[in-house]
Scaffold this motif. Structure first.
Motif, PDB file in Angstrom:
ATOM      1  N   MET A   1     136.598 108.134  16.942  1.00  0.00           N
ATOM      2  CA  MET A   1     137.235 109.266  17.608  1.00  0.00           C
ATOM      3  C   MET A   1     136.309 109.828  18.693  1.00  0.00           C
ATOM      4  O   MET A   1     136.745 110.102  19.818  1.00  0.00           O
ATOM      5  CB  MET A   1     137.542 110.347  16.559  1.00  0.00           C
ATOM      6  CG  MET A   1     138.373 111.485  17.102  1.00  0.00           C
ATOM      7  SD  MET A   1     139.830 110.865  17.929  1.00  0.00           S
ATOM      8  CE  MET A   1     140.941 112.174  17.695  1.00  0.00           C
ATOM      9  N   GLY A   2     135.035 109.985  18.336  1.00  0.00           N
ATOM     10  CA  GLY A   2     134.047 110.500  19.290  1.00  0.00           C
ATOM     11  C   GLY A   2     133.957 109.594  20.497  1.00  0.00           C
ATOM     12  O   GLY A   2     133.873 110.059  21.651  1.00  0.00           O
ATOM     13  N   ALA A   3     133.977 108.265  20.252  1.00  0.00           N
ATOM     14  CA  ALA A   3     133.917 107.310  21.356  1.00  0.00           C
ATOM     15  C   ALA A   3     135.127 107.489  22.262  1.00  0.00           C
ATOM     16  O   ALA A   3     135.025 107.481  23.488  1.00  0.00           O
ATOM     17  CB  ALA A   3     133.853 105.881  20.820  1.00  0.00           C
ATOM     18  N   PHE A   4     136.287 107.698  21.630  1.00  0.00           N
ATOM     19  CA  PHE A   4     137.505 107.844  22.434  1.00  0.00           C
ATOM     20  C   PHE A   4     137.443 109.119  23.277  1.00  0.00           C
ATOM     21  O   PHE A   4     137.709 109.094  24.486  1.00  0.00           O
ATOM     22  CB  PHE A   4     138.749 107.877  21.530  1.00  0.00           C
ATOM     23  CG  PHE A   4     140.028 107.894  22.300  1.00  0.00           C
ATOM     24  CD1 PHE A   4     140.514 106.730  22.877  1.00  0.00           C
ATOM     25  CD2 PHE A   4     140.730 109.077  22.491  1.00  0.00           C
ATOM     26  CE1 PHE A   4     141.675 106.737  23.622  1.00  0.00           C
ATOM     27  CE2 PHE A   4     141.895 109.092  23.238  1.00  0.00           C
ATOM     28  CZ  PHE A   4     142.361 107.922  23.799  1.00  0.00           C
ATOM     29  N   LEU A   5     137.058 110.217  22.653  1.00  0.00           N
ATOM     30  CA  LEU A   5     137.004 111.493  23.382  1.00  0.00           C
ATOM     31  C   LEU A   5     135.976 111.428  24.518  1.00  0.00           C
ATOM     32  O   LEU A   5     136.250 111.842  25.645  1.00  0.00           O
ATOM     33  CB  LEU A   5     136.663 112.637  22.416  1.00  0.00           C
ATOM     34  CG  LEU A   5     137.725 112.968  21.370  1.00  0.00           C
ATOM     35  CD1 LEU A   5     137.223 114.057  20.429  1.00  0.00           C
ATOM     36  CD2 LEU A   5     139.021 113.401  22.043  1.00  0.00           C
ATOM     37  N   CYS A   6     134.796 110.889  24.204  1.00  0.00           N
ATOM     38  CA  CYS A   6     133.738 110.854  25.227  1.00  0.00           C
ATOM     39  C   CYS A   6     134.099 109.898  26.358  1.00  0.00           C
ATOM     40  O   CYS A   6     133.813 110.175  27.522  1.00  0.00           O
ATOM     41  CB  CYS A   6     132.403 110.455  24.614  1.00  0.00           C
ATOM     42  SG  CYS A   6     131.729 111.761  23.605  1.00  0.00           S
ATOM     43  N   CYS A   7     134.721 108.751  26.015  1.00  0.00           N
ATOM     44  CA  CYS A   7     135.128 107.817  27.071  1.00  0.00           C
ATOM     45  C   CYS A   7     136.193 108.448  27.956  1.00  0.00           C
ATOM     46  O   CYS A   7     136.161 108.303  29.179  1.00  0.00           O
ATOM     47  CB  CYS A   7     135.655 106.507  26.469  1.00  0.00           C
ATOM     48  SG  CYS A   7     134.354 105.397  25.962  1.00  0.00           S
ATOM     49  N   THR A   8     137.135 109.132  27.322  1.00  0.00           N
ATOM     50  CA  THR A   8     138.171 109.820  28.097  1.00  0.00           C
ATOM     51  C   THR A   8     137.524 110.795  29.065  1.00  0.00           C
ATOM     52  O   THR A   8     137.848 110.846  30.258  1.00  0.00           O
ATOM     53  CB  THR A   8     139.123 110.594  27.164  1.00  0.00           C
ATOM     54  OG1 THR A   8     139.572 109.703  26.159  1.00  0.00           O
ATOM     55  CG2 THR A   8     140.305 111.156  27.925  1.00  0.00           C
ATOM     56  N   PHE A   9     136.563 111.551  28.532  1.00  0.00           N
ATOM     57  CA  PHE A   9     135.868 112.534  29.348  1.00  0.00           C
ATOM     58  C   PHE A   9     135.068 111.857  30.454  1.00  0.00           C
ATOM     59  O   PHE A   9     135.186 112.195  31.631  1.00  0.00           O
ATOM     60  CB  PHE A   9     134.943 113.348  28.447  1.00  0.00           C
ATOM     61  CG  PHE A   9     134.248 114.459  29.148  1.00  0.00           C
ATOM     62  CD1 PHE A   9     134.880 115.666  29.324  1.00  0.00           C
ATOM     63  CD2 PHE A   9     132.968 114.289  29.646  1.00  0.00           C
ATOM     64  CE1 PHE A   9     134.259 116.700  29.983  1.00  0.00           C
ATOM     65  CE2 PHE A   9     132.329 115.316  30.305  1.00  0.00           C
ATOM     66  CZ  PHE A   9     132.977 116.524  30.475  1.00  0.00           C
ATOM     67  N   TRP A  10     134.260 110.853  30.082  1.00  0.00           N
ATOM     68  CA  TRP A  10     133.306 110.250  30.999  1.00  0.00           C
ATOM     69  C   TRP A  10     133.997 109.449  32.101  1.00  0.00           C
ATOM     70  O   TRP A  10     133.634 109.530  33.266  1.00  0.00           O
ATOM     71  CB  TRP A  10     132.343 109.356  30.207  1.00  0.00           C
ATOM     72  CG  TRP A  10     131.196 108.831  30.993  1.00  0.00           C
ATOM     73  CD1 TRP A  10     131.015 107.560  31.435  1.00  0.00           C
ATOM     74  CD2 TRP A  10     130.055 109.563  31.425  1.00  0.00           C
ATOM     75  NE1 TRP A  10     129.830 107.451  32.108  1.00  0.00           N
ATOM     76  CE2 TRP A  10     129.227 108.680  32.118  1.00  0.00           C
ATOM     77  CE3 TRP A  10     129.643 110.901  31.284  1.00  0.00           C
ATOM     78  CZ2 TRP A  10     128.010 109.059  32.681  1.00  0.00           C
ATOM     79  CZ3 TRP A  10     128.444 111.277  31.843  1.00  0.00           C
ATOM     80  CH2 TRP A  10     127.645 110.362  32.528  1.00  0.00           C
ATOM     81  N   PHE A  11     135.003 108.652  31.716  1.00  0.00           N
ATOM     82  CA  PHE A  11     135.642 107.792  32.710  1.00  0.00           C
ATOM     83  C   PHE A  11     136.859 108.452  33.336  1.00  0.00           C
ATOM     84  O   PHE A  11     137.320 108.054  34.396  1.00  0.00           O
ATOM     85  CB  PHE A  11     136.006 106.443  32.085  1.00  0.00           C
ATOM     86  CG  PHE A  11     134.797 105.697  31.604  1.00  0.00           C
ATOM     87  CD1 PHE A  11     133.884 105.186  32.518  1.00  0.00           C
ATOM     88  CD2 PHE A  11     134.541 105.550  30.259  1.00  0.00           C
ATOM     89  CE1 PHE A  11     132.743 104.525  32.083  1.00  0.00           C
ATOM     90  CE2 PHE A  11     133.401 104.888  29.823  1.00  0.00           C
ATOM     91  CZ  PHE A  11     132.495 104.380  30.738  1.00  0.00           C
ATOM     92  N   GLY A  12     137.387 109.456  32.637  1.00  0.00           N
ATOM     93  CA  GLY A  12     138.518 110.173  33.200  1.00  0.00           C
ATOM     94  C   GLY A  12     138.065 111.226  34.203  1.00  0.00           C
ATOM     95  O   GLY A  12     138.795 111.563  35.131  1.00  0.00           O
ATOM     96  N   PHE A  13     136.853 111.724  34.023  1.00  0.00           N
ATOM     97  CA  PHE A  13     136.361 112.825  34.856  1.00  0.00           C
ATOM     98  C   PHE A  13     136.459 112.551  36.358  1.00  0.00           C
ATOM     99  O   PHE A  13     136.917 113.408  37.113  1.00  0.00           O
ATOM    100  CB  PHE A  13     134.916 113.158  34.466  1.00  0.00           C
ATOM    101  CG  PHE A  13     134.482 114.524  34.898  1.00  0.00           C
ATOM    102  CD1 PHE A  13     134.648 115.615  34.068  1.00  0.00           C
ATOM    103  CD2 PHE A  13     133.902 114.726  36.147  1.00  0.00           C
ATOM    104  CE1 PHE A  13     134.260 116.879  34.465  1.00  0.00           C
ATOM    105  CE2 PHE A  13     133.512 115.987  36.549  1.00  0.00           C
ATOM    106  CZ  PHE A  13     133.690 117.062  35.709  1.00  0.00           C
TER     107      PHE A  13
END
Lengths: 301, 329
Positions: free
Chosen positions: B268-280
């Motif tokens: 879950m953490g990987a999903f949230l952080c990836c969303t944040f990092w690559f979505g930003f």
């Protein structure tokens, strides 16, 4: 032989920078017990604050003595010392204080400090871009000490400033009430607290002194090398090596450790490729951690 | 690591553009989730303060690349280049990462936690220095280019991204089930007890240093696997790309955000952080000009603020570890 001596001279210059930086690192490490991974980045921040004052605000003034910079740099050093002292206290009050209260372990605080470091690096890059800058453009001539061994006036300034700061620190720690209280707190916080020392005040003073030392070390690094954001972080490992070499919480140990780490790194380049220089402090660090993690001089100041 | 940046943002306006971005994003997420699961074994379950995740990321990526890439060309200079099948590269990556972890662990795993962090972050710096400075080893700063794609000779064209996604997601599922199984075993219980109180664990006769070593090596092997998949996905890697922010801090953030010691949390953490990092970077267009070209710095500032906020206000993460108490109580 001359080559080695030249490297030793250079090592003393770098050692001054690492030594002062480690002094700050070891004081906060000794009293808060966590490894501050933002320390190198705060050093970088110092050089950019100085850069802002002398270049962006144009306060450098004409060069003095044979140095490459003017009186503005002295002003910048003074201002940066004050700003970083306030900054260090503020970070502690904002972040580390709550983590301490929650009884989080030192690991949580170390991760938080890495986060602080990343924020500092990004903010600096945002304002000044990712490229290296110089306080003063152009090449500054070195002068001979004896024979072919050269030193730049700027480097003499760095060594002189280190001596001055060391004397001030000695006076502060051993001839003032504050210094006595700081040493007592670093040695045993609980015992210090029951003796009527206000730990929170001591903590704030310690962070202020750490910030001040970091400011001086950072600006010296900018004068010696360049104004470049990664330089501070790159010195983090040598500084930790110096801190552990000298014993955590021991500022004199850290200063001497800084010289040992820097001189051995520089002299090593006589035999190994410069690219491997970062490995030298690391080897010192690992040997110390395995053989004598309390440091050569012990942790008591 | 800005490969997910859309060169022309209008591409996102088309359905294919959105789809392409999303498939690439999921592939990246799967690789990072594998890394987060691996760090969770080391830190979340055992309390090993490994600040050198990027070391194993890098070792895995380079090993798999060196085993599967062709021999060096005229202007290249690296060892090996055996053109072996990619599965073999993955295997070699895991073994090599495990051996490197063993070598690192022998002197350092006995150290107290913050010393271990200093030592591991140092090793990451040294490995980068070695990769950059050693002539005829891994092609120095030029990096490894033309690393073969997974099943690249079977599938090509626009469909390839689906194949890659299927492979990485399958690997993630296998790794997840495996990690879930072994951390729920008696072995995993010893790891958790080491994390909670190493002295007590020692007192009941467990060789804690040995257990810590096993967890460290296992975690490193999985990190190596993640690195290997990364190398074949990117097809070119260089030492500078493996920096502490991207290869260590981001993965730590995933584990801290997700919840220490919870495998679901790590994913879950990987999903949230990836969303944040690559979505930003996608918000770039909507930012005023003065901030628009600072989007990457804004992203780094935000991730730093994010982890500090989590440490301060949600130290157990979004999916906290379930306390495991004996059912007889």
């Amino acid at each position: 032989m001359e080559e080695i001596l030249q490297l030793v001279v250079f090592g003393i210059v770098i050692g001054s920078i690492i030594g002062l930086g480690s002094m700050g690192l070891t004081l906060s490490y000794g009293i808060t017990k966590f490894a501050n991974f933002a320390h190198g980045d705060i050093m970088s921040l110092a050089m950019y604050i100085a850069y802002f004052i002398v270049v962006d605000l144009g306060l450098m003034g004409p060069t003095v003595f044979s140095l490459s910079f003017g009186w503005g740099m002295f002003l910048a050093i003074a201002v940066t010392i004050i700003l970083l002292a306030i900054f260090s206290i503020a970070i502690d009050k904002l972040i580390y204080k709550k983590l301490r209260r929650d009884k989080s372990n030192i690991v949580t605080m170390a991760i938080a400090s890495l986060g602080v470091g990343i924020i500092i690096r990004a903010v600096v890059t945002m304002f000044w871009g990712p490229f290296a800058r110089n306080f003063v453009p152009g090449i500054h001539e070195a002068v001979p000490i004896t024979g072919n061994i050269l030193i730049k006036p700027d480097q003499i300034f760095i060594i002189a400033l280190t001596i001055v700061v060391t004397i001030v620190m000695y006076y502060l720690l051993y001839h003032t009430k504050l210094g006595k209280a700081m040493r007592a707190t670093a040695d045993n916080p609980d015992l210090a607290a029951v003796s009527g020392i206000n730990i929170n005040n001591i903590l704030a003073y310690t962070w202020a002194i750490t910030g001040a030392l970091t400011a001086v070390a950072g600006i010296m690094l900018g004068i010696q090398a360049q104004v470049y954001i990664n330089l501070g972080f790159n010195l983090l490992l040598p500084m930790f090596a110096a801190v552990i070499l000298g014993g955590i919480g021991n500022p004199w140990g850290a200063l001497i450790g800084g010289f040992v780490v820097a001189i051995s790194s520089e002299v090593s380049t006589a035999w190994i490729a410069t690219g491997y220089k970062p490995a030298v402090p690391f080897v010192i660090l690992i040997i110390m951690l395995i053989v004598r993690p309390r440091g050569i001089f012990g942790s008591n100041i | 690591m800005d490969f997910l940046i859309i060169e022309n943002s209008y591409l996102l306006l088309t359905a294919t553009g959105v789809m392409n971005w999303f498939v690439g994003f999921l592939t990246t997420f799967a690789i990072f989730a594998i890394m987060a699961l691996a760090l969770n074994i080391q830190w979340g379950f055992t309390g090993i303060f490994n600040f050198g995740v990027v070391s194993f990321f890098m070792v895995g990526a380079y090993t798999s690349a060196l085993f599967t890439i062709g021999p060096p060309g005229e202007y290249e200079n690296y060892i090996m280049g055996f053109e072996l099948p990619i599965l073999f590269g993955w295997f070699a990556a895991m073994i090599t990462s495990g051996i490197v972890a063993l070598l690192i662990g022998l002197p350092t795993l006995r150290l107290q936690r913050d010393f271990l962090a200093i030592a591991t972050i140092g090793i990451a710096a040294i490995l980068r220095a070695v990769a950059l400075s050693t002539e005829g080893f891994v092609n120095r700063a030029r990096g490894m280019n033309g690393i073969p794609r997974i099943l690249g000779d079977v599938v090509s064209g626009p469909d390839y991204k689906w194949v890659l996604l299927a492979i990485t997601l399958t690997t993630l599922v296998i790794v997840y089930l495996l990690v879930e199984k072994i951390t729920a075993s008696p072995w995993g219980r010893v790891l958790r007890s080491i994390r909670e109180n190493e002295e007590t664990t020692k007192s009941v006769g467990k060789d804690t240093v040995n257990y810590r070593m096993q967890a460290f090596v296992l975690g490193a092997m999985i990190m190596g696997l993640g690195g290997a998949i990364w190398a074949h996905r990117m097809t070119s890697i260089d030492p500078e790309a493996f920096n502490d922010l991207f290869g260590t801090f981001l993965i730590w953030t995933m584990v801290m955000v997700g919840g220490n010691g919870s495998n679901k949390g790590a994913v879950m953490g990987a999903f949230l952080c990836c969303t944040f990092w690559f979505g930003f970077p996608l918000i770039q267009e909507s930012l005023p000009d003065i901030l628009g070209n600072k989007v990457f710095q804004l992203r780094e500032i935000s991730i730093g603020v994010l982890i500090i906020l989590f440490l301060l206000y949600k130290p157990n993460g979004v999916i906290p570890e379930k306390p495991k108490i004996s059912r007889h109580l």
